[in-house]
Enzyme design. Structure first.
Site, PDB file in Angstrom:
ATOM      1  CG  ASP A  31      62.654  34.072  21.679  1.00 41.72           C
ATOM      2  OD1 ASP A  31      62.793  35.200  22.207  1.00 41.72           O
ATOM      3  OD2 ASP A  31      63.532  33.198  21.663  1.00 41.72           O
ATOM      4  CB  ALA A  32      56.192  32.571  20.508  1.00 42.72           C
ATOM      5  CD  GLU A 112      74.309  22.269  12.662  1.00 45.40           C
ATOM      6  OE1 GLU A 112      74.370  23.216  13.472  1.00 45.40           O
ATOM      7  OE2 GLU A 112      74.870  22.276  11.570  1.00 45.40           O
ATOM      8  CE  LYS A 114      66.325  29.537  15.670  1.00 53.23           C
ATOM      9  NZ  LYS A 114      67.004  30.316  16.658  1.00 53.23           N
ATOM     10  CG  ASP A 116      66.157  30.007  23.166  1.00 51.87           C
ATOM     11  OD1 ASP A 116      66.612  30.999  22.564  1.00 51.87           O
ATOM     12  OD2 ASP A 116      65.091  30.021  23.806  1.00 51.87           O
ATOM     13  CD  GLU A 198      73.032  30.395  19.774  1.00 56.21           C
ATOM     14  OE1 GLU A 198      73.816  30.675  18.827  1.00 56.21           O
ATOM     15  OE2 GLU A 198      71.974  30.994  19.960  1.00 56.21           O
ATOM     16  CE1 TYR A 250      75.526  27.978  16.709  1.00 53.56           C
ATOM     17  CE2 TYR A 250      75.803  28.725  14.446  1.00 53.56           C
ATOM     18  CZ  TYR A 250      75.417  28.977  15.750  1.00 53.56           C
ATOM     19  OH  TYR A 250      74.941  30.206  16.109  1.00 53.56           O
ATOM     20  CE  LYS A 356      61.692  29.828  16.549  1.00 51.59           C
ATOM     21  NZ  LYS A 356      61.845  31.260  16.474  1.00 51.59           N
ATOM     22  CB  CYS A 450      39.915  27.969  54.527  1.00 48.34           C
ATOM     23  SG  CYS A 450      39.114  26.993  53.254  1.00 48.34           S
ATOM     24  CB  CYS A 453      35.361  26.495  55.663  1.00 55.39           C
ATOM     25  SG  CYS A 453      37.033  26.342  56.320  1.00 55.39           S
ATOM     26  CB  CYS A 468      41.681  24.717  54.982  1.00 56.68           C
ATOM     27  SG  CYS A 468      40.110  24.536  55.834  1.00 56.68           S
ATOM     28  CB  CYS A 473      36.810  22.874  54.776  1.00 57.06           C
ATOM     29  SG  CYS A 473      37.061  23.894  53.326  1.00 57.06           S
TER      30      CYS A 473
END
Ligand code: IVH
Length: 711
Positions: A31-32, A112, A114, A116, A198, A250, A356, A450, A453, A468, A473
């Site tokens: 969304d961002a 209120e 929001k 998602d 929602e 809402y 936001k 690993c 080692c 490991c 090691c």
């Protein structure tokens, strides 16, 4: 790029993302990121209104409709919200609408969460749930009535009988406060009522669902929103019913009462004589609640925008307490008539704004998977990401938890992945955006050896981690030494991380036993070491040689053996030699030691590197003998004797000498009297020394004490 070209490119991109989001329920950006594109696009349109064409995404409220469901025309447009990022933008919003109508100046604000989730529109005819639709493009949605009927928090009939409602037991239902004492409303129930809410899944329900799916070996979901979206679009409502969907309502979209009155929400002031609906958002929420709709219980009403913003900002920090994903708070003009009169810009009403919260989830590219080796040898995969900003921090790495997680989520190299950074929690990869795959992504194969080692990695029964188990090691060594010297283990002060690294880098320490072989000359050759520092460190190391067996066992860092188990072991085995000979059966005799711990102890003692370590510790005199089984303790040679200790002893700490004396049956007291059997004397003694001399109490040094015990 020319601005107009950029505009066209953004238009295409946004239309693509809208389609993915609304029609396919499979967004490929967070969304961002979408918001960022949208803001850039809006700014360009504001600067060049002549560029706007009918195919601009600003010219419609949502996206195209998919063909699976019947279409429903909404009685009024289902609007969206303009965003405000931060207090300044929220104040600017109020300033803008104040210029349009001065009543805003004295108006109240309702705040209120929001949520998602997915916006849905619910129709009630004569109090009966008759139809439910998705938002769609804001004008026409999809008929998902059958699916919505399965959402247990959606009332099928209003007003809800409060006594019946209390029978609902889904944890999600506890989120909302259902009225137990329905107040007679000043407003009658309209013949036809259309509300909006929602639909979402609480975090707890989401985690439980994913766990259930994982246990059944099925694919897990990325986040609650995607899961809710998928569930609502199921063609088979029986599947929707298995998903823990819930709702918060809402808004009243539309209402009609009798044949004569048809009104838009709040277009005119409601008459107070028992008809109409509330025209204050705050009162509307109470009214919806009194009808039996789930309504948020964290809404508040304020007299000024500053108070509204302050409240909003408190939720930014507490958002996890909501129990569901909220991407912000909605600040609404409380006066709905005023809000309606203000109208809207494009698809956004002027009377409300979405404040936001900073985004916590973004998508980026998984460039590679690095493997780190921890102290206990556990191998942890870490994502190397294309740098991305999340909530003010540039993130380049994120945890992938463990190798099972990568397999379970089918995370591939080169994938577009969803990354979350919430609060102080280390960023982690949620999962891949499968729809963004190009085909070039490569499945990930965990290492068989690993990475530090080269020794083969091992897996313990009942655990997801790979280890490991080679104590030598190099990657483990720094953390091993750190653990060895730590407070609950050998408690060597002055050996911080930096010095440990220095010692290892200089090749002076290859295992923890090497600490006891360090010389002053070696230390003085290291950067930052002067005479006193070297002396102090050596004294601390040597003093630790007298630590009891339980601490040494803890210090070895055997997988699964913590302080409590180490103490239990020290009560059953006199020394490390005896413990190294223990069988699985011997170990399992001890309460609290199960097959996994027993196997891990046996495994540790069977390794050559660890056997060498034991030999070296023994040679260095780091070989405590435990109470109970030790010949020392058994002979109880100090029994009946009382000791007072003064000054600093060469190896035993104050606690250590007390333990030493008591293990052999002696008693330690604080002050010297005629009854004191011995004074144990160290360097820089206090007045106890004088008193002992005056009373003729025999005096021992540490060596004398040890001799007394072994006699
Ligand atoms: S009010 C005119 N209130 O957020 C009313 N919307 O980004 C406009 N949303 O499409 C919406 N919680 O789906 C409103 N308490 C809330 C909300 C809310 C979530 C959603 C809604 C809207 C979107 C806008």
């Amino acid at each position: 790029m020319l601005t107009h070209d950029r505009y066209e490119q953004l238009k295409q991109e946004i239309n693509f993302h809208l389609y993915r989001y609304h029609v396919l329920d499979a967004p490929v950006v967070s969304d961002a990121e979408y918001d960022r594109l949208w803001r850039e696009f809006q700014a360009l349109e504001a600067a060049h209104p002549d560029w706007v064409t009918p195919d601009s995404p600003s010219q419609r409220a949502g996206a195209a409709i998919s063909e699976k469901f019947e279409k429903v025309r909404h009685p009024r447009p289902i609007l969206s919200l303009a965003n405000a990022f931060g207090a300044e933008e929220a104040r600017a919003w109020v300033e803008r609408i104040r210029k349009l109508d001065e009543r805003v100046e004295t108006g109240k604000f309702t705040v209120e969460p929001k949520i998602d989730g997915l916006s849905v529109v619910l129709h009630y005819r004569n109090g009966v749930f008759s139809q439910g639709a998705t938002r769609g493009d804001g004008e026409v949605g999809e008929d998902i009535t059958a699916n919505l009927r399965t959402v247990r928090t959606i009332p099928l009939k209003i007003p809800v009988d409060a006594r019946q409602k209390s029978k609902v037991e889904s944890p999600a239902d506890q989120l909302t406060l259902f009225p137990t004492d329905l107040q007679p409303s000043a407003f009658a129930l309209p013949d036809y009522l259309v509300v909006r809410g929602e639909v979402f899944i609480t975090n707890r329900d989401f985690e439980a669902l994913n766990q259930k799916l994982a246990e059944a070996g099925e694919k897990t979901y990325l986040n609650p929103r995607n899961t809710a979206a998928g569930a609502l679009r199921q063609l088979d409502p029986a599947i929707t019913a298995t998903r823990p969907l819930t709702i918060l309502v809402y808004q009243v979209v539309y209402w009609e009462d009798g044949k004569l009155v048809t009104r838009e929400t709040g277009a005119r002031a409601a008459p107070s004589q028992g008809t109409g609906i509330p025209t204050s958002q705050w009162e509307l929420l109470q009214w919806l609640k009194s009808l039996g709709f789930p309504v948020t219980d964290v809404a508040r009403r304020f007299d000024s925008i500053d108070e509204a913003i302050a409240y909003t900002e408190t939720w930014d920090k507490r958002r996890d307490e909501l129990g569901y994903e909220a991407d912000g708070m909605v600040i609404k003009l409380d006066d709905l008539s005023l809000a309606a009169e203000l109208g809207f810009v494009g698809k956004d009403p002027r009377g409300a704004v979405a404040f936001k919260f900073p985004a916590r989830e973004v998508t980026t590219t998984l460039l590679g998977i690095e493997v780190e080796v921890g102290r206990t040898g556990v191998l942890t995969p870490r994502a190397a990401l294309a740098a991305v900003e999340i909530n003010g921090v540039i993130v380049k790495n994120a945890t992938l938890h463990n190798f099972d997680y990568i397999a379970e989520k089918d995370i591939r190299l080169g994938d577009r992945v969803l990354v979350k950074r919430a609060g102080e929690v280390i960023p982690y990869v949620i999962g891949p955006v499968v729809d963004a795959r190009t085909g070039a992504e490569q499945p990930y194969i965990p290492p068989a050896a690993c990475p530090a080692c080269g020794q083969p990695v091992e897996h313990f029964e009942g655990e997801v981690a790979w280890y490991c188990v080679n104590a030598a090691c190099p990657a483990q060594l720094v953390r091993n030494v750190e653990h060895f010297v730590s407070k609950g283990a050998m408690d060597i002060t002055g050996l911080g991380y930096k010095i440990v690294e220095q010692l290892i880098e200089a090749g002076l320490v290859k295992d923890v036993a090497d600490l006891y072989l360090l010389t002053k000359e070696q230390l003085l050759a290291l950067e930052g070491f002067a005479d006193k520092k070297a002396d102090n460190l050596l004294a601390a190391i040597h003093a630790s040689a007298a630590q009891p067996l339980n601490r040494l066992i803890t210090a070895l860092g055997i997988h699964g053996v913590g302080e409590v188990m180490a103490t239990d072991l020290s009560k059953n085995f006199p020394d490390l030699a005896a413990l190294s000979l223990a069988t699985v059966d011997d170990l399992q005799q001890i309460e609290g030691i199960g097959p996994n711990s027993a196997a891990s102890i046996i495994d540790w003692f069977s390794r050559d590197a660890n056997r060498t370590l034991l030999y070296k510790l023994n040679q260095a005199g780091v070989w405590p003998v435990a109470s109970g089984q030790s010949p020392v303790a058994n002979n109880q040679s100090l029994s009946g004797l009382t000791f007072v200790v003064t000054g600093t002893l060469p190896t035993l700490s104050r606690e250590g000498v007390k333990e030493f004396i008591e293990q052999s049956g002696g008693k330690v007291t604080d002050s010297v009297s005629k009854k004191t059997s011995y004074l144990v004397l160290g360097e820089n003694p206090g007045s106890k020394h004088d008193k002992a001399l005056a009373l003729g109490v025999p005096i021992l040094d540490e060596a004398g004490l040890r001799k007394l015990v072994s006699e």
